[in-house]
Design an enzyme around this catalytic site. Sequence first.
Site, PDB file in Angstrom:
ATOM      1  N   HIS A 174       0.817  -1.229   0.000  1.00 47.26           N
ATOM      2  CA  HIS A 174       0.000   0.000   0.000  1.00 47.26           C
ATOM      3  C   HIS A 174       0.844   1.268   0.000  1.00 47.26           C
ATOM      4  CE1 HIS A 174      -3.595  -2.319   0.435  1.00 47.26           C
ATOM      5  NE2 HIS A 174      -3.273  -2.786   1.622  1.00 47.26           N
ATOM      6  N   ASP A 194      -3.086 -10.580  -2.273  1.00 41.14           N
ATOM      7  CA  ASP A 194      -3.631 -10.049  -1.011  1.00 41.14           C
ATOM      8  C   ASP A 194      -5.093  -9.633  -1.255  1.00 41.14           C
ATOM      9  OD1 ASP A 194      -2.382  -8.662   1.748  1.00 41.14           O
ATOM     10  OD2 ASP A 194      -4.122  -7.594   0.953  1.00 41.14           O
ATOM     11  N   HIS A 226      -6.565  -7.048  -0.379  1.00 42.80           N
ATOM     12  CA  HIS A 226      -6.654  -5.615  -0.677  1.00 42.80           C
ATOM     13  C   HIS A 226      -5.900  -5.290  -1.968  1.00 42.80           C
ATOM     14  CE1 HIS A 226      -6.939  -5.936   3.822  1.00 42.80           C
ATOM     15  NE2 HIS A 226      -7.970  -5.133   3.596  1.00 42.80           N
ATOM     16  N   ASP A 277      -4.930 -12.587   3.564  1.00 44.77           N
ATOM     17  CA  ASP A 277      -6.170 -12.091   4.149  1.00 44.77           C
ATOM     18  C   ASP A 277      -7.386 -12.327   3.248  1.00 44.77           C
ATOM     19  OD1 ASP A 277      -5.009 -10.306   2.413  1.00 44.77           O
ATOM     20  OD2 ASP A 277      -4.933  -8.629   3.815  1.00 44.77           O
TER      21      ASP A 277
END
Length: 334
Positions: free
Chosen positions: A122, A159, A161, A246
């Site tokens: 990120h 991931d 996200h 995740d």
Amino acid sequence: MPLLLRHPSSLEHDTGPGHPERADRIRAIDAELESGGMLGWEVQEAPAASEEQLLRVHPAAYVERVREMSARSAPFDLDTPTSPGSYEAALRAAGGACALVDALLQGGERTGFSVLRPPGHHSEWERAMGFCLFSTVAIAARHALDGLGAERVLVLDWDVHHGNGTNTIFHESPEVLFASIHQYPFWPGTGALGDVGSGAGEGYSFNLPVPAGTGEAAFLSLVEHVVAPAARRYRPDLILISAGFDAHRDDPLGGLVLDTESYGKLARQVRSLGEELGAPVGAVLEGGYDLQALAESVAATMSGLAGDEPAPQAVTVDPLAEAALEVLGRYWDS
Ligand SMILES: [Zn+2]
């Protein structure tokens, strides 16, 4: 022998009580791997990233800001606190990923895993966010390109996200084919299917959003029917996985339903693709916040990367893959 990068500094990045991205994640992985004899992998201590490696991605003033904020435990935002150990941990996370790239492109290793924290995908050029300080996978990819002479790197980010940092950093570059499978709509809000990159990088961002509740079949189909055909034309010198866990059904943050063995299957798909293309495959830890699911999924990924089981076949083309091919097929006939 496959290479596992680790460093004790990963335990010294203190995010405070109740934060999901915590040192216990590394302890859980260590316990799982140690009980399995490290799965026969060679463990190596991660070096700190060099200034040269960091500055290929981040401005010097930003690197200094991370150091200075860590020294006084100042948070970048509510999600992204720091502690006096955070700067060193982030340096080692980036350095471990670069050392892995060295082993893959110069040392003759076929695969490895850099299992350090904080995660990185990120973080943008000069912005820490989403538990991430330095953009670890982007630093590793730039190290391969600028430091070791690679011409093309495929980054697969699984991931839950969207890897907004990696995507932003390579948005205008054809040197990295960035493919991200992520829950959408979801935090951080970016990563729509129509975002295909820009400028010279148009067509080199594969944003593959999936709705809450999506499971293994769609992931396998997206890799087999969308990412792999493009990779065969792209011919990467190196494949990096932004390996977050995740998207597991037990994860408290994500809303997808992968199983532990789904990660083994995905890893086998990527290993098989790498073998076909002659490209080594390195994984770099991102998210994953249920300790048991995280630890077991890391082990399943390592087994998939290093084993010799055949890649699973996604029998049918998932509708999500069909939708992606409609958009990306303009750039990649498949
Ligand atoms: Zn995540």
